[in-house]
Design a protein around this motif. Sequence first.
Motif, short mmCIF file in Angstrom:
data_model
loop_
_atom_site.label_atom_id
_atom_site.label_comp_id
_atom_site.label_asym_id
_atom_site.label_seq_id
_atom_site.Cartn_x
_atom_site.Cartn_y
_atom_site.Cartn_z
N LYS A 41 0.78 -1.32 0.07
CA LYS A 41 -0.01 -0.05 0.00
C LYS A 41 0.73 1.43 0.05
N LEU A 42 1.97 1.18 0.64
CA LEU A 42 2.63 2.47 0.89
C LEU A 42 3.54 2.57 -0.53
N VAL A 43 4.07 1.48 -1.07
CA VAL A 43 4.53 1.63 -2.11
C VAL A 43 3.66 2.21 -3.36
N SER A 44 2.37 1.71 -3.16
CA SER A 44 1.25 2.34 -4.01
C SER A 44 1.16 3.83 -4.03
N VAL A 45 1.38 4.27 -2.94
CA VAL A 45 1.34 5.79 -2.66
C VAL A 45 2.45 6.60 -3.47
N ALA A 46 3.64 5.75 -3.08
CA ALA A 46 4.85 6.41 -3.73
C ALA A 46 4.81 6.57 -5.20
N GLN A 235 9.77 18.35 -6.22
CA GLN A 235 10.95 17.99 -5.30
C GLN A 235 10.31 17.59 -4.13
N ALA A 236 9.15 18.32 -3.40
CA ALA A 236 8.55 17.78 -2.21
C ALA A 236 8.01 16.39 -2.56
N PHE A 237 7.01 16.17 -3.67
CA PHE A 237 6.62 15.03 -3.91
C PHE A 237 7.54 13.75 -4.14
N ARG A 238 8.81 14.01 -4.73
CA ARG A 238 9.91 13.24 -4.86
C ARG A 238 10.50 12.69 -3.53
N ILE A 239 10.55 13.66 -2.58
CA ILE A 239 11.11 13.15 -1.17
C ILE A 239 10.01 12.42 -0.51
N LEU A 240 8.82 12.81 -0.62
CA LEU A 240 7.86 12.15 0.04
C LEU A 240 7.62 10.67 -0.58
N GLN A 241 7.98 10.55 -1.91
CA GLN A 241 8.13 9.16 -2.65
C GLN A 241 9.21 8.18 -1.99
N ILE A 242 10.28 8.78 -1.71
CA ILE A 242 11.38 8.26 -1.13
C ILE A 242 10.81 7.97 0.45
N ASN A 243 10.23 8.74 1.01
CA ASN A 243 9.93 8.69 2.54
C ASN A 243 8.73 7.56 2.54
N PHE A 244 8.03 7.32 1.55
CA PHE A 244 7.06 6.20 1.77
C PHE A 244 7.61 4.91 1.63
N LEU A 245 8.64 4.97 0.45
CA LEU A 245 9.58 3.66 0.20
C LEU A 245 10.39 3.30 1.41
N LEU A 300 19.90 0.02 -0.15
CA LEU A 300 19.90 -0.65 -1.56
C LEU A 300 18.28 -1.00 -2.03
N THR A 301 17.52 -1.56 -0.82
CA THR A 301 16.33 -2.00 -1.38
C THR A 301 15.31 -1.07 -1.68
N VAL A 302 15.47 0.29 -0.99
CA VAL A 302 14.59 1.25 -1.22
C VAL A 302 15.11 1.85 -2.59
N SER A 303 16.43 2.05 -2.91
CA SER A 303 16.81 2.55 -3.93
C SER A 303 16.33 1.75 -5.15
N LEU A 304 16.43 0.44 -5.25
CA LEU A 304 15.85 -0.64 -6.12
C LEU A 304 14.37 -0.30 -6.41
N MET A 305 13.74 -0.28 -5.32
CA MET A 305 12.19 -0.06 -5.31
C MET A 305 12.06 1.48 -6.41
N SER A 306 12.84 2.56 -5.98
CA SER A 306 12.61 3.73 -6.71
C SER A 306 12.90 3.76 -8.09
N SER A 307 13.76 2.85 -8.47
CA SER A 307 14.21 2.29 -9.94
C SER A 307 12.75 1.67 -10.66
#
Length: 325
Positions: A41-46, A235-245, A300-307
């Motif tokens: 669910k949190l990944v879906s928000v991101a 930029q705020a949206f991008r930061i929130l994406q990483i926060n949710f990840l 690394l996990t968060v970075s891979l999910m971001s990709s």
Amino acid sequence: MLNRLQSFVIKFLLMSLCFIVIIKTFDFSSILGIIYNINIKLVSVALALLFFETFIMAIRYIKLFSEKSMNISFMDMVRILYVSGFLSSAIPSSFGPDAVRIIMLKRQNLSLTHCTSVMTVDRIFSVISMIFFSLAGFFLVYNVVDSNIFLYILTISAVSIIFIIIIFSSLPHIIFKILLQYTQSKIFSLKSPNFLTKYTESFFDFLINTHKSITDFISNPRLLLNIFFWNCLTQAFRILQINFLFLSVDYSIPLQLQFAFVPMIILITMIPVTYFGIGVREGAFLYFFTNAGIPADICLTVSLMSSAITIAGIIPGAFLIWIKK
């Protein structure tokens, strides 16, 4: 065709090299365990926040185009953004998404010169907003991170700002004029055909006119402030994406750390040396966040999910490519 193939091979090799270096230092069974337990669910928000970025980008472009008395509908702009993102990423090519957007906008009977200047100005203010967030965030966490990171951020920020100042100065205009005269003299000495002379003149005229179109935006500081605001929102949206990840892997980190690091990571990822910034993003994630005490396997996990969600974000373009309006 050969140049495109070479570009693809080089980017693929660089991406593979980055992954080889990273893989050698990790036990991927722990990373697979983290991924297995992620909160979908949190990944879906991101991912939803990523889609909102496209709509904000469309607003920015429309505002900049209106300054040049050029009109394009909001939905047409959204379609162009999605399709250009898909084409530039799915097809091995030396063209970036901005180049594809310019070609698509030109087909909408918009000025090539102004389209190029709009893309350039938006990129410039995107970089400015990244620097603003990163410096503001770092001054909140400077006492808990390595001082070398601060030096790194300052260096990137300083180089970027100097480059931006040069773009808005008269220096590029002077350089283009000198290059035009030099090239013309060389072509004339070689007794080349007339079409080559005309092509050269047209190319440098395009550069000179594009630079003028860019500098003309300075006369409307209110618009530029508006574009800066919308880029800050991105930029705020991008930061929130990483926060949710991070939250999706059950790991919470201070938001100010993300303010300091995420924009810098995005800025580094913008360097077109690999596809989607894969490999470069992972290296930057590990460098910044592990220096702040975040476990490397989490980073690394968060970075891979971001990709992964970045790749997922271009999927609508595959469908919209068949839709004209």
